[in-house]
Design a protein around this motif. Structure first.
Motif, PDB file in Angstrom:
ATOM      1  N   MET A  97       0.839  -1.205   0.000  1.00 24.00           N
ATOM      2  CA  MET A  97       0.000   0.000   0.000  1.00 24.00           C
ATOM      3  C   MET A  97       0.870   1.251   0.000  1.00 24.00           C
ATOM      4  SD  MET A  97      -3.050  -0.913   2.553  1.00 24.00           S
ATOM      5  CE  MET A  97      -3.302  -2.627   2.883  1.00 24.00           C
ATOM      6  N   GLU A 147       1.790   1.942  -3.433  1.00 26.10           N
ATOM      7  CA  GLU A 147       0.669   2.582  -4.138  1.00 26.10           C
ATOM      8  C   GLU A 147       0.615   4.071  -3.821  1.00 26.10           C
ATOM      9  OE1 GLU A 147      -1.406   1.220  -6.383  1.00 26.10           O
ATOM     10  OE2 GLU A 147       0.051  -0.385  -6.169  1.00 26.10           O
ATOM     11  N   LEU A 148       0.910   4.403  -2.557  1.00 28.71           N
ATOM     12  CA  LEU A 148       0.939   5.808  -2.145  1.00 28.71           C
ATOM     13  C   LEU A 148       1.977   6.584  -2.960  1.00 28.71           C
ATOM     14  CD1 LEU A 148      -0.427   7.488   0.061  1.00 28.71           C
ATOM     15  CD2 LEU A 148       1.514   7.012   1.518  1.00 28.71           C
ATOM     16  N   LEU A 165       3.133   5.778  -5.938  1.00 32.45           N
ATOM     17  CA  LEU A 165       2.654   5.894  -7.325  1.00 32.45           C
ATOM     18  C   LEU A 165       1.661   7.048  -7.441  1.00 32.45           C
ATOM     19  CD1 LEU A 165       2.086   2.183  -8.333  1.00 32.45           C
ATOM     20  CD2 LEU A 165       3.546   3.806  -9.485  1.00 32.45           C
ATOM     21  N   ASN A 166       0.779   7.169  -6.443  1.00 30.19           N
ATOM     22  CA  ASN A 166      -0.219   8.223  -6.508  1.00 30.19           C
ATOM     23  C   ASN A 166       0.383   9.606  -6.386  1.00 30.19           C
ATOM     24  OD1 ASN A 166      -3.232   7.770  -6.611  1.00 30.19           O
ATOM     25  ND2 ASN A 166      -2.449   5.970  -5.587  1.00 30.19           N
ATOM     26  N   VAL A 183      -1.864   5.184   6.380  1.00 30.18           N
ATOM     27  CA  VAL A 183      -1.452   3.987   5.633  1.00 30.18           C
ATOM     28  C   VAL A 183      -0.229   3.365   6.276  1.00 30.18           C
ATOM     29  CG1 VAL A 183      -0.476   3.186   3.461  1.00 30.18           C
ATOM     30  CG2 VAL A 183      -2.415   4.712   3.436  1.00 30.18           C
ATOM     31  N   LEU A 221      -5.796   4.395   2.696  1.00 28.95           N
ATOM     32  CA  LEU A 221      -5.415   4.551   1.293  1.00 28.95           C
ATOM     33  C   LEU A 221      -6.595   5.071   0.478  1.00 28.95           C
ATOM     34  CD1 LEU A 221      -3.097   4.053  -0.705  1.00 28.95           C
ATOM     35  CD2 LEU A 221      -4.035   1.807  -1.131  1.00 28.95           C
ATOM     36  N   VAL A 226      -6.809   8.755   0.915  1.00 31.57           N
ATOM     37  CA  VAL A 226      -5.799   9.448   0.109  1.00 31.57           C
ATOM     38  C   VAL A 226      -6.257   9.535  -1.342  1.00 31.57           C
ATOM     39  CG1 VAL A 226      -3.432   9.396  -0.700  1.00 31.57           C
ATOM     40  CG2 VAL A 226      -3.952   8.658   1.594  1.00 31.57           C
ATOM     41  N   LEU A 285      -6.932  12.897  -3.441  1.00 37.44           N
ATOM     42  CA  LEU A 285      -6.151  13.219  -4.637  1.00 37.44           C
ATOM     43  C   LEU A 285      -7.064  13.431  -5.842  1.00 37.44           C
ATOM     44  CD1 LEU A 285      -2.925  11.071  -4.403  1.00 37.44           C
ATOM     45  CD2 LEU A 285      -3.244  13.480  -3.998  1.00 37.44           C
ATOM     46  N   TYR A 340      -7.080  16.549  -8.405  1.00 36.81           N
ATOM     47  CA  TYR A 340      -7.052  16.428  -9.864  1.00 36.81           C
ATOM     48  C   TYR A 340      -8.133  17.314 -10.486  1.00 36.81           C
ATOM     49  CZ  TYR A 340      -4.142  12.270  -9.279  1.00 36.81           C
ATOM     50  OH  TYR A 340      -3.148  11.412  -8.956  1.00 36.81           O
ATOM     51  N   TYR A 368      -8.739   3.054  -8.996  1.00 35.62           N
ATOM     52  CA  TYR A 368      -8.055   2.889  -7.719  1.00 35.62           C
ATOM     53  C   TYR A 368      -9.023   2.551  -6.602  1.00 35.62           C
ATOM     54  CZ  TYR A 368      -3.119   3.833  -8.208  1.00 35.62           C
ATOM     55  OH  TYR A 368      -1.803   3.723  -8.483  1.00 35.62           O
ATOM     56  N   PHE A 370      -7.315  -5.144  -2.454  1.00 32.35           N
ATOM     57  CA  PHE A 370      -6.563  -5.186  -1.199  1.00 32.35           C
ATOM     58  C   PHE A 370      -7.436  -5.728  -0.079  1.00 32.35           C
ATOM     59  CE2 PHE A 370      -3.259  -2.177  -2.761  1.00 32.35           C
ATOM     60  CZ  PHE A 370      -2.173  -2.858  -2.287  1.00 32.35           C
TER      61      PHE A 370
END
Lengths: 100, 168
Positions: free
Chosen positions: A33, A36-37, A39-40, B20, B33, B36, B40, B44, B60, B68
């Motif tokens: 995870m 992934e953070l 990547l974001n 996270v 997550l 987040v 985000l 955007y 996502y 997950f």
């Protein structure tokens, strides 16, 4: 109007949080995870630069990052499930056969 | 005016990011997550990337986080982590490294920051991104489909039970 620097700073902080997470945690799922953070956060930087430069290319690259991230998650989670099956643990310190 | 949206979104993203990496339970990490990712997506939208924001929520939040959560459910992962620490002082070293790294990264990105360009109202719509995707980037787009296929095959092969092993 929020300047690009604010977005980029947020992206940098999130990236460092992800890096620290990878280094500190030992549960493979949480490490994943954290990746992934990271990547974001990079995606946020891409979108910010796309807006700053006025070209849509950065957003297209984010699209590809999304694709690769999805595949990475599928393969990575399959590997983690496989490791859990054979060792009954997802602690990366238990998986050290390749250690030098 | 934009600050009113940006500051809460940024705070949520940072809180989620800390969640996270600091949660004891993997489930809490996955939900952080999700926070987040949603925050985000809001940034955007502020950056005129509507298509990417929607994609972010669908791919996502909709697919990856659910995956997950499924795996966490399947693994019934043990609480906490083992007590023995193979690399002593790794935590402190990681935090020091993180602080240094943050300074370096911040200097680098702020050096690259400039003023926003003037853009047309349709900047970042699905149409504009799609035109670029199927024009300049059509070859990478096709390669992406192959990568997705490889991922699917890999998941099937890795998830298969070795023949002869009885189900548990």
């Amino acid at each position: 109007m929020v300047p690009p620097g604010a977005y980029l700073l947020l992206s940098a902080v999130l990236f460092v949080l992800g890096t620290v997470g990878v280094l500190v945690r030992r549960n493979a799922l949480i490490i994943f995870m954290a990746v992934e953070l990271m990547l974001n956060s990079v995606n946020l930087a891409f979108v910010t630069f796309a807006r700053q430069l006025g070209t849509v290319d950065g957003q297209v690259i984010v699209f590809f990052v999304l694709v690769v991230a999805a595949v990475e998650v599928v393969v990575g989670l399959a590997l983690i499930v496989d490791i859990f099956r054979s060792r009954d643990s997802v602690d990366i310190d238990d998986v050290d056969l390749l250690r030098g | 005016m934009e600050w009113l949206i940006f500051v809460p979104a940024a705070c949520l993203a940072l809180a989620g990011g800390i969640g996270v990496i600091a949660s004891r339970q993997p489930v809490h990490s996955a939900l952080s997550l999700l926070v987040v990712l949603a925050a985000l997506a809001v940034t955007y939208l502020l950056l005129a990337a509507q298509f990417i924001a929607v994609l972010q929520v669908i791919v996502y939040a909709g697919a990856i986080v659910v995956l997950f959560l499924f795996v966490i459910m399947l693994l019934h992962a043990r609480r906490g982590e083992g007590s023995r620490e193979k690399l002593p002082r790794q935590r402190a070293a990681a935090i020091v490294f993180g602080a240094v790294y943050l300074v370096v990264l911040a200097v680098a990105v702020l050096a690259a920051a400039g003023p926003f360009a003037q853009v047309e109202p349709d900047f970042g719509t699905a149409q504009r991104v799609g035109q670029s995707l199927f024009g300049t980037y059509v070859l990478p787009f096709e390669l992406a489909s192959i990568i997705l296929l490889v991922g699917m095959i890999a998941a099937v092969v890795l998830g298969r039970r070795p023949s002869g092993e009885e189900p548990r």
